[in-house]
Write a protein that holds these residues in place. Structure first.
Motif, mmCIF file in Angstrom:
data_model
loop_
_atom_site.group_PDB
_atom_site.id
_atom_site.type_symbol
_atom_site.label_atom_id
_atom_site.label_comp_id
_atom_site.label_asym_id
_atom_site.label_seq_id
_atom_site.Cartn_x
_atom_site.Cartn_y
_atom_site.Cartn_z
ATOM 1 N N TYR A 45 -4.458 -4.949 -5.548
ATOM 2 C CA TYR A 45 -2.843 -4.101 -4.824
ATOM 3 C C TYR A 45 -1.619 -4.562 -5.995
ATOM 4 O O TYR A 45 -1.523 -5.998 -6.264
ATOM 5 C CB TYR A 45 -2.233 -3.828 -3.477
ATOM 6 N N GLU A 101 1.017 -1.135 0.100
ATOM 7 C CA GLU A 101 0.133 0.136 0.461
ATOM 8 C C GLU A 101 0.663 1.430 -0.005
ATOM 9 O O GLU A 101 2.165 1.727 0.638
ATOM 10 C CB GLU A 101 -1.226 0.217 1.360
ATOM 11 N N ASN A 114 -10.087 -4.005 -2.688
ATOM 12 C CA ASN A 114 -9.181 -3.005 -3.337
ATOM 13 C C ASN A 114 -8.189 -4.201 -3.797
ATOM 14 O O ASN A 114 -7.848 -5.544 -2.947
ATOM 15 C CB ASN A 114 -8.263 -2.475 -3.118
ATOM 16 N N GLU A 121 -2.775 0.354 -7.603
ATOM 17 C CA GLU A 121 -3.957 -0.100 -6.866
ATOM 18 C C GLU A 121 -5.145 0.046 -7.645
ATOM 19 O O GLU A 121 -5.575 0.355 -8.050
ATOM 20 C CB GLU A 121 -4.149 0.912 -5.900
#
Length: 411
Positions: free
Chosen positions: A220, A52, A218, A210
Motif C-alpha cells: 500500500y 487502505e 498487498n 494498492e
C-alpha cells in the motif's frame, strides 16, 4: 434512522465547534493554537496510519480514499483528555472533553464524495502569578477558541488499485487572549483583550495505490499534499483599567488585519498487509517553518522551526467473518508516534511523542461499528524552566453504514 442522526449531529457539532475549549496546553498560546489530529479514531489508534481504501470507514487523511467506499457512511468521534502539567517544582491537572470530527461519505460509482466538519486547532490555557511583596505585581493570562474546518472532497478510481482525490477546506474560527495585571496595595489594575477572527480557504490533493505482491499480501502507498495557503486574521485589541469601587474604564481600542501565510505540507505513507486480516505501515510528514504566520502571537525566547512527524502502526483481525466468535471479528489496533511541532521555547524544541492502542467493535446485525482509542503521550519537557504535559486521551467514534439511493424492487 441514519438520516435523523446525521441532521441532529450536524446541528449539535455546528454549535459545539464554536463553544468547546479543546486544549489544556500552555503551548496552545503560540500561533493558532494546538493543532489537532485530523483523522478518525480508527486512524488515531494506529498512530495516524491510514493506507487502505476502506469500504465502510471514512479515511479523512486522504480524499483519494473516498473512491473505495461501498456504503454510505456517517461517522462522528470525540475525546476525553486528562492532562498533567508540571515544571521542576509544581504539578497541576486539567481535563477536556471534545468533539473531534463529524463526516459523511457517499459512494458514487467510480467516484466517492466526503464532507464534514473538523476542529483544526484549539487554544485553552490559564496561567497566573501572584506576589506577596509590597507593590508586587499579580498577573493572569488566559486564552480560548481555535480554528475549524468545513471540508468537501472527491475521490476517483483511476484504475485497478489506483485512486486520486482532492478536497477544499473553508477555515474559520476565533481566538481570544486576555491578560490582567494588578499591583498590591494599588486600587486599580489593567486588562488587555486581544481577539482574532480567522478565515481562509486551502486545497489538498491525494493519491492512494494498492498492489498485490503475492497470493495474499498487498503493498500500500499513500501521498497527500497540502498547497501553500493563508488565513486572514482580523484583530481587535482593547486595554481597560478596572477600579475596586467604580467598575471598568476602556481607554484604548485598536483594529487591524493581517495575512498569515502557511507553507505547503507533504505526507507519505507505505505499508504491507493482508486484506481484512492485518496491516503494518509507516507515515512521514514534513512542513517548512511557517515563519511570521506564528509570530503574530510573538513572545520572548520563542522561535519556530520545521514541522515533522514519523509514526508506525497497524491492525490485526483474527477472523473478520467468523460466525462462532465475536472477539475474532474485533479489529485490534496500535502504533507509535513522534512529532516535532516546530515550536522552540527557551532554546528547547517542543516535541510530542505517544503510543496508541484501539479496538473496532462490530455492531451486531449491521456493517456499523464502535471504535475505541487510547493515546498515552508527552509534550514538551521540564528543561529550560518549561512545562511538561503528560496526557491520556480516550477516544470514542461511531461509524454508521447503510445503502442509500437504491431503487425499491417492491412497493
Amino acid at each position: 434512522m441514519i438520516k435523523k442522526i446525521l441532521i441532529s449531529s450536524f446541528l449539535l457539532l455546528s454549535l459545539a465547534t464554536f463553544a468547546q475549549q479543546g486544549s489544556a496546553s500552555p503551548y496552545s498560546f503560540y500561533g493558532i493554537g494546538e493543532v489537532r489530529f485530523k483523522g478518525t479514531v480508527e486512524n488515531r489508534a494506529m498512530a495516524g496510519i491510514g493506507l487502505e481504501k476502506d469500504s465502510i470507514h471514512i479515511n479523512l487523511e486522504n480524499p483519494a480514499s473516498y473512491a473505495g467506499l461501498k456504503l454510505t457512511t456517517f461517522t462522528i468521534g470525540g475525546t476525553q483528555s486528562s492532562n498533567t502539567l508540571k515544571n521542576s517544582t509544581t504539578s497541576e491537572s486539567a481535563n477536556r472533553t471534545t468533539i473531534d470530527y463529524l463526516a459523511v461519505g457517499l459512494p458514487l460509482g467510480k467516484f466517492g464524495l466526503g464532507f464534514g466538519l473538523i476542529p483544526y486547532s484549539s487554544v485553552g490555557y490559564r496561567i497566573s502569578s501572584t506576589s506577596s511583596e509590597i507593590e508586587g505585581v499579580n498577573t493572569e493570562y488566559s486564552g480560548s477558541g481555535g480554528l475549524n474546518k468545513a471540508f468537501v472532497g472527491l475521490g476517483y478510481a483511476v484504475a485497478k488499485g489506483l485512486s486520486i482525490g482532492a478536497d477544499i477546506n473553508y477555515n474559520f474560527g476565533r481566538i481570544e487572549a486576555t491578560s490582567i495585571a494588578a499591583i498590591n496595595d494599588v486600587p486599580y489594575g489593567t486588562t488587555e483583550l486581544n481577539r482574532a477572527d480567522l478565515s481562509g480557504v486551502n486545497f489538498n490533493f491525494g493519491a492512494m495505490y494498492e498492489h498485490k505482491i503475492g497470493k495474499k499480501l498487498n503493498a500500500y502507498g499513500s501521498l497527500y499534499y497540502s498547497l501553500e495557503n493563508s488565513l486572514t486574521s482580523t484583530n481587535i485589541r482593547s486595554v481597560s483599567t478596572f477600579f475596586a469601587d467604580s467598575g471598568i474604564d476602556t481607554f484604548d481600542l485598536q483594529e487591524s488585519s493581517k495575512k498569515l501565510s502557511y507553507p505547503s505540507k507533504i505526507t507519505m505513507s507505505a505499508g504491507v498487509g493482508e486484506a481484512r486480516r492485518w496491516l503494518v505501515g509507516a507515515k512521514l510528514a514534513y512542513q517548512e517553518n511557517p515563519g511570521e504566520a506564528n509570530e503574530y502571537n510573538s513572545a520572548a525566547n520563542v522561535g519556530y522551526g520545521r514541522y515533522a512527524t514519523a509514526s508506525v502502526g497497524g491492525y490485526y483481525i483474527p477472523n473478520y467473518n467468523s460466525f462462532t466468535s465475536y472477539f475474532k471479528r474485533i479489529v485490534y489496533r496500535g502504533g507509535i508516534r513522534f512529532e516535532k511541532t516546530g515550536l522552540v521555547v527557551n532554546s528547547e524544541s517542543i516535541d510530542d511523542k505517544a503510543i496508541t492502542l484501539g479496538m473496532g467493535l462490530p455492531l451486531p446485525g449491521t456493517y456499523s461499528n464502535l471504535n475505541l482509542g487510547l493515546e498515552i503521550g508527552q509534550r514538551g519537557s521540564t528543561k529550560g524552566g518549561l512545562v511538561q504535559q503528560d496526557y491520556i486521551n480516550i477516544s470514542v467514534g461511531f461509524s454508521f453504514n447503510d445503502k442509500w439511493f437504491q431503487k425499491r424492487k417492491f412497493d
